[in-house]
Design a protein around this motif. Sequence first.
Motif, PDB file in Angstrom:
ATOM      1  N   PHE A 157       0.817  -1.211   0.000  1.00 17.72           N
ATOM      2  CA  PHE A 157       0.000   0.000   0.000  1.00 17.72           C
ATOM      3  C   PHE A 157       0.853   1.264   0.000  1.00 17.72           C
ATOM      4  O   PHE A 157       0.469   2.271  -0.576  1.00 17.72           O
ATOM      5  CB  PHE A 157      -0.944   0.007   1.196  1.00 17.72           C
ATOM      6  CG  PHE A 157      -1.919  -1.123   1.166  1.00 17.72           C
ATOM      7  CD1 PHE A 157      -2.857  -1.236   0.147  1.00 17.72           C
ATOM      8  CD2 PHE A 157      -1.892  -2.104   2.130  1.00 17.72           C
ATOM      9  CE1 PHE A 157      -3.753  -2.293   0.100  1.00 17.72           C
ATOM     10  CE2 PHE A 157      -2.780  -3.168   2.098  1.00 17.72           C
ATOM     11  CZ  PHE A 157      -3.712  -3.261   1.080  1.00 17.72           C
ATOM     12  N   GLN A 162      -3.917   3.487  -4.682  1.00 16.61           N
ATOM     13  CA  GLN A 162      -4.035   2.631  -5.860  1.00 16.61           C
ATOM     14  C   GLN A 162      -4.251   1.185  -5.426  1.00 16.61           C
ATOM     15  O   GLN A 162      -3.581   0.692  -4.532  1.00 16.61           O
ATOM     16  CB  GLN A 162      -2.767   2.712  -6.713  1.00 16.61           C
ATOM     17  CG  GLN A 162      -2.826   1.842  -7.952  1.00 16.61           C
ATOM     18  CD  GLN A 162      -1.524   1.900  -8.748  1.00 16.61           C
ATOM     19  OE1 GLN A 162      -0.627   2.646  -8.417  1.00 16.61           O
ATOM     20  NE2 GLN A 162      -1.455   1.106  -9.783  1.00 16.61           N
ATOM     21  N   GLU A 163      -5.185   0.532  -6.074  1.00 18.72           N
ATOM     22  CA  GLU A 163      -5.449  -0.870  -5.763  1.00 18.72           C
ATOM     23  C   GLU A 163      -4.386  -1.742  -6.418  1.00 18.72           C
ATOM     24  O   GLU A 163      -4.096  -1.602  -7.604  1.00 18.72           O
ATOM     25  CB  GLU A 163      -6.831  -1.270  -6.291  1.00 18.72           C
ATOM     26  CG  GLU A 163      -7.225  -2.669  -5.910  1.00 18.72           C
ATOM     27  CD  GLU A 163      -8.624  -3.003  -6.369  1.00 18.72           C
ATOM     28  OE1 GLU A 163      -8.778  -4.062  -6.996  1.00 18.72           O
ATOM     29  OE2 GLU A 163      -9.541  -2.211  -6.101  1.00 18.72           O
ATOM     30  N   LYS A 217      -3.423  -5.577  -7.281  1.00 14.27           N
ATOM     31  CA  LYS A 217      -4.044  -6.892  -7.386  1.00 14.27           C
ATOM     32  C   LYS A 217      -3.128  -7.987  -6.859  1.00 14.27           C
ATOM     33  O   LYS A 217      -1.917  -7.937  -7.060  1.00 14.27           O
ATOM     34  CB  LYS A 217      -4.400  -7.194  -8.841  1.00 14.27           C
ATOM     35  CG  LYS A 217      -5.489  -6.308  -9.381  1.00 14.27           C
ATOM     36  CD  LYS A 217      -5.791  -6.646 -10.815  1.00 14.27           C
ATOM     37  CE  LYS A 217      -6.846  -5.669 -11.344  1.00 14.27           C
ATOM     38  NZ  LYS A 217      -7.039  -5.829 -12.783  1.00 14.27           N
ATOM     39  N   THR A 231       1.977 -10.255  -5.736  1.00 15.04           N
ATOM     40  CA  THR A 231       1.148  -9.132  -6.175  1.00 15.04           C
ATOM     41  C   THR A 231       1.624  -8.620  -7.526  1.00 15.04           C
ATOM     42  O   THR A 231       2.742  -8.916  -7.959  1.00 15.04           O
ATOM     43  CB  THR A 231       1.205  -7.974  -5.159  1.00 15.04           C
ATOM     44  OG1 THR A 231       2.530  -7.449  -5.136  1.00 15.04           O
ATOM     45  CG2 THR A 231       0.776  -8.433  -3.774  1.00 15.04           C
TER      46      THR A 231
END
Length: 131
Positions: free
Chosen positions: A15, A21-22, A24, A44
Amino acid sequence: MESVILLLFIMGLTFAQNPGQEIKILKQESDISPDGSYQWSYETENKIQAQETGQLKPGSPEPILEAQGSFSYVADDGTPISVQYVANELGFQPQGEHLPTPPPIPPAIQRALKYIEANPQVKIEERFKGQ
């Protein structure tokens, strides 16, 4: 306990690199066995990878959890960071090329340590007895 803290730290890196921002999760696995052993791993899209296995070892008065794992990510300056670790009754023991290491022990100190090991200390009173 160290495993949970480490996992939260690594997730925090995810994070912190791109606030808001996400990111994934591309791959995530976990398994806990009835004997107390476990394993987990994830990867990720921003190139953070982590994995860990753990098992209970006999201990006194209670069993001891020993975990082994690794994590890697790319630092803000583009440097790849990789850490391998063991966490057990001796604490968290990380290894990685980017981690600082102590300087070598000077030869004079090495000789002094060998001398001390070979010659058990005599009590001060005995050393100066009769003077």
